[in-house]
Write a protein that holds these residues in place. Structure first.
Motif, PDB file in Angstrom:
ATOM      1  N   THR A   1     -26.219   7.876   3.527  1.00 45.21           N
ATOM      2  CA  THR A   1     -26.158   6.433   3.294  1.00 45.21           C
ATOM      3  C   THR A   1     -25.439   6.069   1.999  1.00 45.21           C
ATOM      4  O   THR A   1     -24.845   4.986   1.906  1.00 45.21           O
ATOM      5  N   ASP A   2     -25.494   6.923   1.004  1.00 45.01           N
ATOM      6  CA  ASP A   2     -24.820   6.620  -0.265  1.00 45.01           C
ATOM      7  C   ASP A   2     -23.325   6.908  -0.196  1.00 45.01           C
ATOM      8  O   ASP A   2     -22.565   6.424  -1.044  1.00 45.01           O
ATOM      9  N   ASP A   3     -22.907   7.683   0.781  1.00 43.49           N
ATOM     10  CA  ASP A   3     -21.502   8.098   0.869  1.00 43.49           C
ATOM     11  C   ASP A   3     -20.701   7.280   1.875  1.00 43.49           C
ATOM     12  O   ASP A   3     -19.483   7.160   1.751  1.00 43.49           O
ATOM     13  N   LEU A   4     -21.389   6.734   2.887  1.00 44.80           N
ATOM     14  CA  LEU A   4     -20.688   6.046   3.958  1.00 44.80           C
ATOM     15  C   LEU A   4     -21.026   4.553   3.971  1.00 44.80           C
ATOM     16  O   LEU A   4     -22.126   4.160   3.614  1.00 44.80           O
ATOM     17  N   THR A   5     -20.071   3.757   4.399  1.00 48.93           N
ATOM     18  CA  THR A   5     -20.270   2.325   4.562  1.00 48.93           C
ATOM     19  C   THR A   5     -19.574   1.902   5.847  1.00 48.93           C
ATOM     20  O   THR A   5     -18.944   2.728   6.505  1.00 48.93           O
ATOM     21  N   GLN A   6     -19.690   0.639   6.225  1.00 49.70           N
ATOM     22  CA  GLN A   6     -19.043   0.197   7.455  1.00 49.70           C
ATOM     23  C   GLN A   6     -18.527  -1.227   7.317  1.00 49.70           C
ATOM     24  O   GLN A   6     -19.016  -2.006   6.484  1.00 49.70           O
ATOM     25  N   ARG A   7     -17.548  -1.565   8.159  1.00 50.15           N
ATOM     26  CA  ARG A   7     -16.932  -2.887   8.133  1.00 50.15           C
ATOM     27  C   ARG A   7     -16.765  -3.400   9.559  1.00 50.15           C
ATOM     28  O   ARG A   7     -16.473  -2.628  10.486  1.00 50.15           O
ATOM     29  N   MET A   8     -16.911  -4.701   9.736  1.00 49.10           N
ATOM     30  CA  MET A   8     -16.676  -5.336  11.019  1.00 49.10           C
ATOM     31  C   MET A   8     -15.173  -5.406  11.285  1.00 49.10           C
ATOM     32  O   MET A   8     -14.366  -5.258  10.367  1.00 49.10           O
ATOM     33  N   LEU A   9     -14.806  -5.634  12.556  1.00 47.66           N
ATOM     34  CA  LEU A   9     -13.406  -5.633  12.963  1.00 47.66           C
ATOM     35  C   LEU A   9     -12.948  -7.019  13.378  1.00 47.66           C
ATOM     36  O   LEU A   9     -13.665  -7.731  14.091  1.00 47.66           O
ATOM     37  N   THR A  10     -11.747  -7.389  12.966  1.00 47.75           N
ATOM     38  CA  THR A  10     -11.209  -8.703  13.328  1.00 47.75           C
ATOM     39  C   THR A  10     -10.907  -8.793  14.810  1.00 47.75           C
ATOM     40  O   THR A  10     -10.876  -9.893  15.381  1.00 47.75           O
ATOM     41  N   GLU A  11     -10.682  -7.664  15.474  1.00 47.62           N
ATOM     42  CA  GLU A  11     -10.329  -7.674  16.900  1.00 47.62           C
ATOM     43  C   GLU A  11     -11.547  -7.762  17.826  1.00 47.62           C
ATOM     44  O   GLU A  11     -11.387  -7.862  19.045  1.00 47.62           O
ATOM     45  N   ALA A  12     -12.741  -7.728  17.281  1.00 47.48           N
ATOM     46  CA  ALA A  12     -13.958  -7.751  18.106  1.00 47.48           C
ATOM     47  C   ALA A  12     -14.709  -9.055  17.906  1.00 47.48           C
ATOM     48  O   ALA A  12     -14.702  -9.620  16.807  1.00 47.48           O
ATOM     49  N   PRO A  13     -15.367  -9.584  18.961  1.00 49.77           N
ATOM     50  CA  PRO A  13     -16.220 -10.764  18.771  1.00 49.77           C
ATOM     51  C   PRO A  13     -17.365 -10.416  17.833  1.00 49.77           C
ATOM     52  O   PRO A  13     -17.734  -9.238  17.693  1.00 49.77           O
ATOM     53  N   GLU A  14     -17.926 -11.419  17.192  1.00 51.07           N
ATOM     54  CA  GLU A  14     -18.940 -11.138  16.177  1.00 51.07           C
ATOM     55  C   GLU A  14     -20.234 -10.586  16.779  1.00 51.07           C
ATOM     56  O   GLU A  14     -20.885  -9.715  16.197  1.00 51.07           O
ATOM     57  N   ILE A  15     -20.611 -11.077  17.966  1.00 57.79           N
ATOM     58  CA  ILE A  15     -21.893 -10.712  18.563  1.00 57.79           C
ATOM     59  C   ILE A  15     -21.695 -10.198  19.985  1.00 57.79           C
ATOM     60  O   ILE A  15     -20.863 -10.706  20.737  1.00 57.79           O
ATOM     61  N   SER A  16     -22.479  -9.178  20.345  1.00 60.64           N
ATOM     62  CA  SER A  16     -22.523  -8.675  21.713  1.00 60.64           C
ATOM     63  C   SER A  16     -23.931  -8.897  22.257  1.00 60.64           C
ATOM     64  O   SER A  16     -24.918  -8.671  21.548  1.00 60.64           O
ATOM     65  N   TYR A  17     -24.027  -9.326  23.516  1.00 65.89           N
ATOM     66  CA  TYR A  17     -25.327  -9.597  24.125  1.00 65.89           C
ATOM     67  C   TYR A  17     -25.599  -8.622  25.273  1.00 65.89           C
ATOM     68  O   TYR A  17     -24.690  -8.247  26.011  1.00 65.89           O
ATOM     69  N   GLY A  18     -26.863  -8.241  25.389  1.00 66.33           N
ATOM     70  CA  GLY A  18     -27.296  -7.395  26.491  1.00 66.33           C
ATOM     71  C   GLY A  18     -28.347  -8.116  27.318  1.00 66.33           C
ATOM     72  O   GLY A  18     -29.054  -8.996  26.801  1.00 66.33           O
TER      73      GLY A  18
END
Length: 277
Positions: A209-226
């Motif tokens: 957790t201290d070494d890795l991070t993540q970012r959202m993508l402009t090409e994807a919708p903000e929310i996915s529903y199931g």
């Protein structure tokens, strides 16, 4: 007289037993949605939503069956097998074969990329700022890790499958994301495609957790529903109607909202919480 009462009691017992209702849930060994073992056992997102529904429906028996995730739709489409599954994407092909709830059962952030914190600093990417996957692959020439035979949405899939000259590492193994996360930490790949809760759970359980991070993508919708899907027969229609009504109720609770954000990093929780009001 006693004999008559005995017959009546037997009839009532048999009637109750025959009318007892069971919903069979198809589950998988896939953290953080279903956590089968370890210190976080039974704390998966989807299995916790099923437990909330179970609490709301004490008169219905919930049976859980573990099957490969790739066989869920096939099993639901079997009219001889009454079953339901949580957090499914709806599309025309599936709706022809399976009943779906109108209410969504889960909401989650759309695909994101995980990367080394040093790389995000070098690229000067802010925590709250989405990045372009195309730009990272085409202009920055970063190597992307992906799981074989997995869909990330039409736009992301198109980038992966049709963009020429990009650097891809594809892994088909059973524990694909674990393998790719390990490779990411060793810097054998630059970025890893998946879903935010998956990235966070794996980084946490693997001590990254201290070494890795993540970012959202402009090409994807903000929310996915199931959605919940059930077998397309008489019992399935009854189950869908019941579950749809209960989803309306549990989605108003704090427990539901906490479950959906349980396996998200702190900087991404507000993005999902804004859609759960």
């Amino acid at each position: 007289m006693r004999f008559s009462w005995l017959i009546l009691l037997v009839c009532v017992f048999l009637s109750t037993k025959c009318n007892a209702r069971t919903i069979k849930w198809l589950t998988h060994d896939f953290a953080p949605y279903y956590i089968i073992s370890g210190p976080n056992k039974s704390q998966g997102r989807d299995e916790s939503i099923i437990s909330l529904l179970e609490q709301q429906l004490p008169h219905i028996t919930f049976e859980r069956v573990i099957i490969p995730s790739g066989k869920v739709i096939q099993e639901l489409a079997n009219l001889q097998s009454n079953a339901c599954a949580l957090s499914l994407y709806r599309n025309k092909y599936r709706e022809e074969r399976v009943y779906f709830t109108h209410q969504s059962s889960t909401a989650g952030l759309s695909p994101s990329i995980a990367m080394h914190t040093k790389l995000s600093s070098a690229l000067d990417i802010e925590d709250a700022k989405p990045v372009s996957l195309t730009n990272l692959l085409v202009n920055k020439k970063l190597t992307l890790g992906v799981s074989m035979n997995r869909s990330y949405g039409s736009e992301i899939d198109k980038i992966i499958n049709t963009t020429p000259g990009i650097n891809l590492v594809i892994r088909p193994t059973r524990d694909t994301l674990s393998t790719l996360t390990y490779m990411l930490n060793l810097k054998r790949i630059d970025i890893l495609l998946g879903y935010p809760s998956e990235h966070y759970y794996l980084a946490k359980t693997m001590g990254f957790t201290d070494d890795l991070t993540q970012r959202m993508l402009t090409e994807a919708p903000e929310i996915s529903y199931g959605y919940i899907g059930c077998t397309k027969n008489e019992q399935g229609a009854e189950d869908i109607a019941t579950l749809n009504q209960q989803l309306k109720l549990i989605k108003q609770t704090e427990d539901y909202k906490q479950i959906l954000t349980r396996w998200l990093p702190s900087h991404l929780k507000p993005k999902l919480e804004a859609h759960l009001q």
